[in-house]
Scaffold this motif. Sequence first.
Motif, PDB file in Angstrom:
ATOM      1  N   ILE A 176       0.856  -1.187   0.000  1.00 12.24           N
ATOM      2  CA  ILE A 176       0.000   0.000   0.000  1.00 12.24           C
ATOM      3  C   ILE A 176       0.887   1.230   0.000  1.00 12.24           C
ATOM      4  O   ILE A 176       1.972   1.234   0.616  1.00 12.24           O
ATOM      5  N   THR A 177       0.437   2.294  -0.693  1.00 12.96           N
ATOM      6  CA  THR A 177       1.221   3.519  -0.767  1.00 12.96           C
ATOM      7  C   THR A 177       0.296   4.717  -0.875  1.00 12.96           C
ATOM      8  O   THR A 177      -0.865   4.593  -1.294  1.00 12.96           O
ATOM      9  N   GLU A 178       0.802   5.875  -0.489  1.00 12.04           N
ATOM     10  CA  GLU A 178       0.071   7.141  -0.611  1.00 12.04           C
ATOM     11  C   GLU A 178       0.758   8.009  -1.644  1.00 12.04           C
ATOM     12  O   GLU A 178       1.988   8.190  -1.611  1.00 12.04           O
ATOM     13  N   THR A 200      -3.922  10.356  -2.446  1.00 16.82           N
ATOM     14  CA  THR A 200      -4.642   9.156  -2.861  1.00 16.82           C
ATOM     15  C   THR A 200      -3.859   7.912  -2.447  1.00 16.82           C
ATOM     16  O   THR A 200      -2.642   7.846  -2.643  1.00 16.82           O
ATOM     17  N   CYS A 201      -4.576   6.928  -1.880  1.00 12.01           N
ATOM     18  CA  CYS A 201      -3.944   5.683  -1.479  1.00 12.01           C
ATOM     19  C   CYS A 201      -4.247   4.580  -2.487  1.00 12.01           C
ATOM     20  O   CYS A 201      -5.361   4.487  -3.014  1.00 12.01           O
ATOM     21  N   TYR A 202      -3.232   3.751  -2.724  1.00 18.17           N
ATOM     22  CA  TYR A 202      -3.355   2.616  -3.635  1.00 18.17           C
ATOM     23  C   TYR A 202      -2.847   1.370  -2.896  1.00 18.17           C
ATOM     24  O   TYR A 202      -1.894   1.439  -2.128  1.00 18.17           O
ATOM     25  N   ALA A 203      -3.490   0.231  -3.161  1.00 19.12           N
ATOM     26  CA  ALA A 203      -3.028  -1.048  -2.625  1.00 19.12           C
ATOM     27  C   ALA A 203      -2.935  -2.050  -3.761  1.00 19.12           C
ATOM     28  O   ALA A 203      -3.608  -1.912  -4.797  1.00 19.12           O
ATOM     29  N   CYS A 204      -2.097  -3.093  -3.568  1.00 20.71           N
ATOM     30  CA  CYS A 204      -1.858  -4.048  -4.650  1.00 20.71           C
ATOM     31  C   CYS A 204      -1.707  -5.456  -4.088  1.00 20.71           C
ATOM     32  O   CYS A 204      -1.461  -5.642  -2.892  1.00 20.71           O
ATOM     33  N   GLU A 240      -2.218 -10.043  -5.252  1.00 22.25           N
ATOM     34  CA  GLU A 240      -2.174 -11.190  -6.151  1.00 22.25           C
ATOM     35  C   GLU A 240      -2.983 -10.938  -7.420  1.00 22.25           C
ATOM     36  O   GLU A 240      -3.916 -10.142  -7.448  1.00 22.25           O
ATOM     37  N   ALA A 241      -2.598 -11.685  -8.484  1.00 20.21           N
ATOM     38  CA  ALA A 241      -3.335 -11.716  -9.758  1.00 20.21           C
ATOM     39  C   ALA A 241      -3.549 -10.322 -10.344  1.00 20.21           C
ATOM     40  O   ALA A 241      -4.602 -10.019 -10.900  1.00 20.21           O
ATOM     41  N   GLY A 242      -2.541  -9.477 -10.209  1.00 16.35           N
ATOM     42  CA  GLY A 242      -2.607  -8.149 -10.813  1.00 16.35           C
ATOM     43  C   GLY A 242      -3.536  -7.184 -10.116  1.00 16.35           C
ATOM     44  O   GLY A 242      -3.927  -6.157 -10.692  1.00 16.35           O
ATOM     45  N   THR A 243      -3.898  -7.453  -8.855  1.00 16.52           N
ATOM     46  CA  THR A 243      -4.844  -6.603  -8.133  1.00 16.52           C
ATOM     47  C   THR A 243      -4.244  -5.236  -7.825  1.00 16.52           C
ATOM     48  O   THR A 243      -3.167  -5.137  -7.229  1.00 16.52           O
ATOM     49  N   VAL A 244      -4.939  -4.180  -8.224  1.00 12.22           N
ATOM     50  CA  VAL A 244      -4.614  -2.811  -7.822  1.00 12.22           C
ATOM     51  C   VAL A 244      -5.934  -2.125  -7.475  1.00 12.22           C
ATOM     52  O   VAL A 244      -6.860  -2.105  -8.283  1.00 12.22           O
ATOM     53  N   ILE A 245      -6.034  -1.579  -6.256  1.00 11.11           N
ATOM     54  CA  ILE A 245      -7.231  -0.870  -5.838  1.00 11.11           C
ATOM     55  C   ILE A 245      -6.854   0.537  -5.394  1.00 11.11           C
ATOM     56  O   ILE A 245      -5.738   0.801  -4.956  1.00 11.11           O
ATOM     57  N   ARG A 246      -7.847   1.457  -5.544  1.00 12.76           N
ATOM     58  CA  ARG A 246      -7.604   2.863  -5.232  1.00 12.76           C
ATOM     59  C   ARG A 246      -8.680   3.357  -4.275  1.00 12.76           C
ATOM     60  O   ARG A 246      -9.854   2.992  -4.384  1.00 12.76           O
ATOM     61  N   LEU A 247      -8.286   4.166  -3.305  1.00 10.54           N
ATOM     62  CA  LEU A 247      -9.216   4.714  -2.315  1.00 10.54           C
ATOM     63  C   LEU A 247      -9.679   6.093  -2.776  1.00 10.54           C
ATOM     64  O   LEU A 247      -8.882   7.013  -2.913  1.00 10.54           O
ATOM     65  N   ARG A 248     -10.996   6.184  -2.982  1.00  6.98           N
ATOM     66  CA  ARG A 248     -11.576   7.464  -3.398  1.00  6.98           C
ATOM     67  C   ARG A 248     -12.863   7.700  -2.618  1.00  6.98           C
ATOM     68  O   ARG A 248     -13.739   6.845  -2.602  1.00  6.98           O
ATOM     69  N   GLY A 249     -12.977   8.875  -1.987  1.00 10.06           N
ATOM     70  CA  GLY A 249     -14.190   9.202  -1.271  1.00 10.06           C
ATOM     71  C   GLY A 249     -14.528   8.231  -0.170  1.00 10.06           C
ATOM     72  O   GLY A 249     -15.704   8.005   0.137  1.00 10.06           O
ATOM     73  N   GLY A 250     -13.511   7.605   0.406  1.00 15.75           N
ATOM     74  CA  GLY A 250     -13.735   6.662   1.484  1.00 15.75           C
ATOM     75  C   GLY A 250     -14.059   5.266   1.021  1.00 15.75           C
ATOM     76  O   GLY A 250     -14.302   4.380   1.851  1.00 15.75           O
TER      77      GLY A 250
END
Length: 623
Positions: free
Chosen positions: A363-365, A370-374, A376-386
């Motif tokens: 996870i990184t800011e 904006t925070c991003y997490a990553c 398995e299997a190419g997963t990347v998620i982004r935190l927006r508006g909670g």
Amino acid sequence: MTDTRAPERRRFFRQLLGTDNASQPGRAPWHRVPEVGAGDGDVLWSGWTGNGELFVVGDEGMVLRYTSSADAGGAQWQHMAVPTRLPLHGIWGPAANNLYAVGWMGALLHFDGAQWQLLRGGVIDEKGGRFAACKENTPLFAIDGNDQGMAWAVGDDGVILHFDGANWQSEQSPTQVNLRAVACGPNNTVYAAGGEGTVLHRDSEGLWTKLDCPLGSGFHALLVMDDGSLLLGGGRYFVNQGGFRGELVRYQNGQFQALKFDEPMPRLRSLKAYKGGVLIVGDQGHLYYFKDLRLDKLESNSHHDLMDIILLSTGEALVVGDFGTIMTAAEDFTQALAPPPMAAAASPWQTMVVPTENQLWGITEGPDGTCYACGEAGTVIRLRGGSWELLPAPSELAVHCLWDTGAGLFAAGQLGRIYRFDGQQWALHYDLNLDLTILGMWGSSPESLYAVGDEGLILHFDGLRWQRMPSGTQSALYSLWAMDDEHMLAPGDFGLVLRHNGKDWSEFNVGTENFLYGIWGDSLSNIYAVGLSGTLAHFNGQRWQQMATRLREDLLAISGSDAAGAFAVGTRGCVLRLDRDQWVTEVSGSDAGLRAVCATRSGAVYAVGDRGTVLCRNGKTGH
């Protein structure tokens, strides 16, 4: 630094982080028990456990006692007062207040629940002031007893001592070969083993005979199997192979058979029944699980000689050895020893809803918050508006780390590939063309980005191209922390930290032999490193100092900010928070392994890990 091939390194990393078959019985990775109280110069030879207590014996007359409750000084491991400085090699007893220990110079000690007393051995020559050359001073190396309260101890020159429940006395031995192992079998039978392929049997009438073993093995370990057969372990010196080689021998139906395996073994020291099979320990940190004639090498994270195995009532085990080593595969050895009642406590952490159940690695800011997490299997998620939203996958490969430069989001992981996201889609930015995993990233600007990973991999992007930097190590580098391009640290195996001064990378040893996974600091004179078995070290600008955490969990990541403070996370939902100068445990409300943590500039803290777990503490995102 140990030179470990990439496949072995990746297998270890998968097992550590729960993605391999480590959950199978007997095959979990092992780790050191923290705060044992023994030093690097201490050899621990054996141990005994019962009724929630643990006793470990070693050199210099050492007896360590663990009772799950701290003494007046706050220590849970207590050095017992013993009337000798002679090395103690074995310990046995029917109860914690009735124990016997044997050792060098024929030392035989008894503990009655209040104090240790020397019963025999250690005889001093009154004229010379040295140990007398008498039979009573013959060194003893092993002891075992049965349910009837009888016991046997064996040692050099074929010596055998027998305890009949009241007194110790010598028994006639059919050999003068040094004996190193003894084990009680069914129907009051006993077996002993030692050098030159020597195996002895004592029948129910008390007669010792020597079995006809055609092998020349030096036996150090002996196990009576459920079917009445024997398993013997040891080793001998082979001139053509330039050293000791371990041997595993089975005695069944009156026949001795040397078991053959593809990989050479070191000298084997102990065998114990364990989780449906046999646990085997030996020199140089070697641990094996043996079942159905299959031998699996276990991850021990150690290269010290391992001497003995202590079985716990829960089915778990402890392994003791050189350099004050006590190890276990149990996640919490205290619970494995005597499960304590756990009181429920409120948690300041909340579980967030996420659009994935894949394991999350990082996870990184970003510069804009904006925070991003990553994962398995190419997963990347982004935190927006909670809320967390799923971004397109760079590829099907696992993503272990992310870095937002402000001019593009970078993702890296398996097969040494680095991808760049322009806000709409991913493009392959760099391909190492090697089967190495990138594990950590950090950058100071879009024109200066670093990545580290397997086998000492270090990459640098200067705004135009990626180039590999010499690291001088084959150790995996698990993460990156930096104040700027001239002050950068990368943690690795066996206490290794690499330090970058803007030009070169050099070793910066922390003073522990545990693997280190994360580093964070708020200045060059206030830096923390975390790692295996609750390892937590502090650098004050001059030197590293180990900090006591009383943790059994592995600490896998650490992060901090001015607004949030500092946090470390690890296995089994473990969370530590820095309170002034002390690290305190927080209840996370989760049992998931936490692989990464990000303390944001706004004051929110996010931890991510197994099963797509995302936890938030004091978030200001309105979720």
